[in-house]
Design a protein around this motif. Structure first.
Motif, PDB file in Angstrom:
ATOM      1  N   THR A  96      -5.499  10.034   0.506  1.00 14.95           N
ATOM      2  CA  THR A  96      -5.873  10.659   1.941  1.00 14.95           C
ATOM      3  C   THR A  96      -7.111  11.493   1.608  1.00 14.95           C
ATOM      4  O   THR A  96      -8.001  11.863   2.702  1.00 14.95           O
ATOM      5  CB  THR A  96      -4.910  11.645   2.547  1.00 14.95           C
ATOM      6  N   GLU A 107      -2.457   3.509   9.931  1.00 18.81           N
ATOM      7  CA  GLU A 107      -3.560   2.742   9.909  1.00 18.81           C
ATOM      8  C   GLU A 107      -3.629   1.767   9.132  1.00 18.81           C
ATOM      9  O   GLU A 107      -3.909   0.305   9.337  1.00 18.81           O
ATOM     10  CB  GLU A 107      -4.778   3.369  10.409  1.00 18.81           C
ATOM     11  N   ASN A 108      -3.247   1.764   7.798  1.00 15.71           N
ATOM     12  CA  ASN A 108      -3.418   0.871   6.806  1.00 15.71           C
ATOM     13  C   ASN A 108      -1.872   0.626   6.526  1.00 15.71           C
ATOM     14  O   ASN A 108      -1.875  -0.268   5.436  1.00 15.71           O
ATOM     15  CB  ASN A 108      -3.911   1.792   5.606  1.00 15.71           C
ATOM     16  N   ASN A 109      -0.978   0.430   7.401  1.00 15.97           N
ATOM     17  CA  ASN A 109       0.474   0.117   7.121  1.00 15.97           C
ATOM     18  C   ASN A 109       0.942   0.566   5.863  1.00 15.97           C
ATOM     19  O   ASN A 109       1.722  -0.538   5.179  1.00 15.97           O
ATOM     20  CB  ASN A 109       0.272  -1.359   7.313  1.00 15.97           C
ATOM     21  N   ALA A 110       0.754   1.660   5.156  1.00 19.03           N
ATOM     22  CA  ALA A 110       1.343   1.966   4.180  1.00 19.03           C
ATOM     23  C   ALA A 110       2.834   1.971   4.130  1.00 19.03           C
ATOM     24  O   ALA A 110       3.643   2.326   5.039  1.00 19.03           O
ATOM     25  CB  ALA A 110       1.046   3.403   3.814  1.00 19.03           C
ATOM     26  N   LEU A 120      -3.713   4.466  -1.492  1.00 18.45           N
ATOM     27  CA  LEU A 120      -4.700   4.772  -0.825  1.00 18.45           C
ATOM     28  C   LEU A 120      -4.527   6.354  -0.436  1.00 18.45           C
ATOM     29  O   LEU A 120      -3.614   7.232  -0.355  1.00 18.45           O
ATOM     30  CB  LEU A 120      -4.133   4.471   0.643  1.00 18.45           C
ATOM     31  N   SER A 134      -1.283  -0.984  -4.172  1.00 19.36           N
ATOM     32  CA  SER A 134      -2.582  -0.583  -3.842  1.00 19.36           C
ATOM     33  C   SER A 134      -2.435   1.092  -3.422  1.00 19.36           C
ATOM     34  O   SER A 134      -1.685   1.244  -2.416  1.00 19.36           O
ATOM     35  CB  SER A 134      -3.066  -1.423  -2.609  1.00 19.36           C
ATOM     36  N   LEU A 149      -3.974   7.987   8.891  1.00 15.52           N
ATOM     37  CA  LEU A 149      -4.560   7.008   7.956  1.00 15.52           C
ATOM     38  C   LEU A 149      -3.572   6.272   7.304  1.00 15.52           C
ATOM     39  O   LEU A 149      -3.962   5.040   7.176  1.00 15.52           O
ATOM     40  CB  LEU A 149      -5.440   7.782   6.760  1.00 15.52           C
ATOM     41  N   ALA A 150      -2.596   6.745   6.833  1.00 13.62           N
ATOM     42  CA  ALA A 150      -1.332   5.964   6.295  1.00 13.62           C
ATOM     43  C   ALA A 150      -0.877   4.826   7.213  1.00 13.62           C
ATOM     44  O   ALA A 150      -0.752   3.694   6.872  1.00 13.62           O
ATOM     45  CB  ALA A 150      -0.284   6.809   5.663  1.00 13.62           C
ATOM     46  N   ALA A 205       0.487   5.483   0.472  1.00 10.84           N
ATOM     47  CA  ALA A 205      -0.465   6.381   0.742  1.00 10.84           C
ATOM     48  C   ALA A 205      -0.175   7.770  -0.285  1.00 10.84           C
ATOM     49  O   ALA A 205       1.012   8.188  -0.243  1.00 10.84           O
ATOM     50  CB  ALA A 205      -0.342   6.794   2.042  1.00 10.84           C
ATOM     51  N   ILE A 219       0.865  -1.012  -0.004  1.00 16.51           N
ATOM     52  CA  ILE A 219      -0.032  -0.161   0.004  1.00 16.51           C
ATOM     53  C   ILE A 219       1.131   1.188   0.019  1.00 16.51           C
ATOM     54  O   ILE A 219       1.847   1.130   0.832  1.00 16.51           O
ATOM     55  CB  ILE A 219      -0.791   0.158   1.239  1.00 16.51           C
TER      56      ILE A 219
END
Length: 104
Positions: free
Chosen positions: A50, A69-72, A48, A46, A66-67, A4, A2
């Protein structure tokens, strides 16, 4: 993986730089972010974003949260800085000193 993508600036609180013809940095960064997201998707990465439009909030800390929390794996913040000198060009890269091997 992922990645971001943070299209810099947004909404009435922070439109960013404004060009002589009224073009807002927030609008250009949004377009660039969407293009980057499409390119990453085509390469099997993928994205993500913001944001996907204007945001009426001047607190930016949630973007990094946000980044995280999504393990970017990476956080790319897109900006189009302004300069008084019309010949100015180039790019800036910021990293977190001491955080990883990207500092070396």
């Amino acid at each position: 993986m992922i990645v971001a993508i943070d299209p810099g600036h947004s909404g009435p609180f922070e439109p960013g730089a404004i060009g002589p013809n009224g073009t807002r940095e927030a609008d250009i960064t949004m377009q660039a972010g969407e293009m980057l997201a499409e390119e990453l998707t085509q390469r099997g990465i993928s994205p993500l974003l913001t944001r996907t439009g204007a945001i009426d909030n001047d607190d930016l800390s949630w973007r990094a949260e946000l980044a995280n929390e999504n393990n970017a794996a990476a956080f790319i913040s897109i900006h189009c800085n302004a300069a008084e000198n019309p010949a100015a060009e180039g790019y800036e890269i910021f990293s977190s000193p001491g955080q990883d091997e990207s500092d070396y």
